[in-house]
Design a protein around this motif. Structure first.
Motif, PDB file in Angstrom:
ATOM      1  N   SER A   1       0.634  -1.000  -0.185  1.00  0.00           N
ATOM      2  CA  SER A   1       0.526   0.284  -0.214  1.00  0.00           C
ATOM      3  C   SER A   1       0.532   1.414  -0.492  1.00  0.00           C
ATOM      4  N   GLN A   2       2.034   1.065   0.434  1.00  0.00           N
ATOM      5  CA  GLN A   2       3.227   2.441   0.232  1.00  0.00           C
ATOM      6  C   GLN A   2       3.475   2.479  -0.792  1.00  0.00           C
TER       7      GLN A   2
ATOM      8  N   ASP B   1      -4.281   9.818   1.869  1.00  0.00           N
ATOM      9  CA  ASP B   1      -3.943   8.656   2.889  1.00  0.00           C
ATOM     10  C   ASP B   1      -5.601   7.668   4.007  1.00  0.00           C
TER      11      ASP B   1
ATOM     12  N   LEU C   1      -1.768   8.005  -3.937  1.00  0.00           N
ATOM     13  CA  LEU C   1      -2.960   8.162  -3.260  1.00  0.00           C
ATOM     14  C   LEU C   1      -2.958   9.064  -1.951  1.00  0.00           C
TER      15      LEU C   1
ATOM     16  N   LYS D   1      -4.980  -0.737   2.154  1.00  0.00           N
ATOM     17  CA  LYS D   1      -4.070  -2.039   3.064  1.00  0.00           C
ATOM     18  C   LYS D   1      -5.434  -3.175   3.166  1.00  0.00           C
TER      19      LYS D   1
ATOM     20  N   TRP E   1       2.062   1.884  -3.247  1.00  0.00           N
ATOM     21  CA  TRP E   1       1.340   2.052  -4.288  1.00  0.00           C
ATOM     22  C   TRP E   1       0.691   3.151  -3.969  1.00  0.00           C
ATOM     23  N   LYS E   2       0.569   3.977  -3.071  1.00  0.00           N
ATOM     24  CA  LYS E   2       0.447   5.031  -2.520  1.00  0.00           C
ATOM     25  C   LYS E   2       1.549   6.629  -3.993  1.00  0.00           C
TER      26      LYS E   2
ATOM     27  N   GLN F   1      -7.221   6.646   1.073  1.00  0.00           N
ATOM     28  CA  GLN F   1      -7.343   5.781  -0.532  1.00  0.00           C
ATOM     29  C   GLN F   1      -6.191   4.787   0.621  1.00  0.00           C
ATOM     30  N   THR F   2      -5.313   5.078   0.516  1.00  0.00           N
ATOM     31  CA  THR F   2      -4.105   4.821   1.359  1.00  0.00           C
ATOM     32  C   THR F   2      -4.791   3.352   2.202  1.00  0.00           C
TER      33      THR F   2
END
Length: 147
Positions: free
Chosen positions: A51-52, A62, A60, A69, A54-55, A64-65
């Motif tokens: 997720s980090q 916070d 993205l 996740k 993809w952020k 969305q992240t």
């Protein structure tokens, strides 16, 4: 003179054995570090890492992240459980269903532009896997889109 040849012969064998042990030791050391990867990580750790990544990759926020996740944890947990049960056509269909559900969740989390970038990246990975499949004779599972 004869003892000198024997001494040099023994020293040469000791040096050769030392080099052999050194290279064997280095090979096993690097093989252990290299093989570790994500296999030892928990689903939460895998999801956090992805997720980090993809952020930054998809821009993205916070919220969305955090949503991503949660979706990743669900997907990783489900696919790991199926992987541990072995391989069969039924399991493959279950993995496809999990990925379809995950894609639906991603689409609801991402903006249209972010989702388009996600789909493009996913298609690139699929093409790369097809290309590699011919080189190795078999590909990897499509359920891990950790690009």
């Amino acid at each position: 003179m004869k003892t000198q040849k024997i001494t040099l012969n023994i020293i040469g064998k000791i040096a050769l054995l030392s080099l052999l042990f050194f290279f064997v030791g280095m090979t096993t050391t690097f093989a252990q570090k290299r093989g570790k990867r994500d296999n030892d990580a928990t689903p939460t750790e895998k999801a956090e890492k992805r997720s980090q990544k993809w952020k930054t990759e998809f821009g993205l926020n916070d919220t969305q992240t955090a949503q991503l996740k949660t979706a990743l944890i669900t997907r990783i947990t489900a696919t790991d459980a199926i992987k541990n049960e072995g391989k069969s056509p039924e399991k493959r269909e279950q993995r496809k269903a999990i990925m379809t559900e995950f894609d639906t969740q991603v689409k609801s989390i991402f903006t249209d532009a972010q989702y388009a970038a996600y789909e493009k990246k996913k298609a690139e990975k699929k093409d790369k896997m097809k290309e590699n499949r011919g080189k190795r004779g078999q590909g990897t599972d499509m359920d891990d889109d950790g690009f």
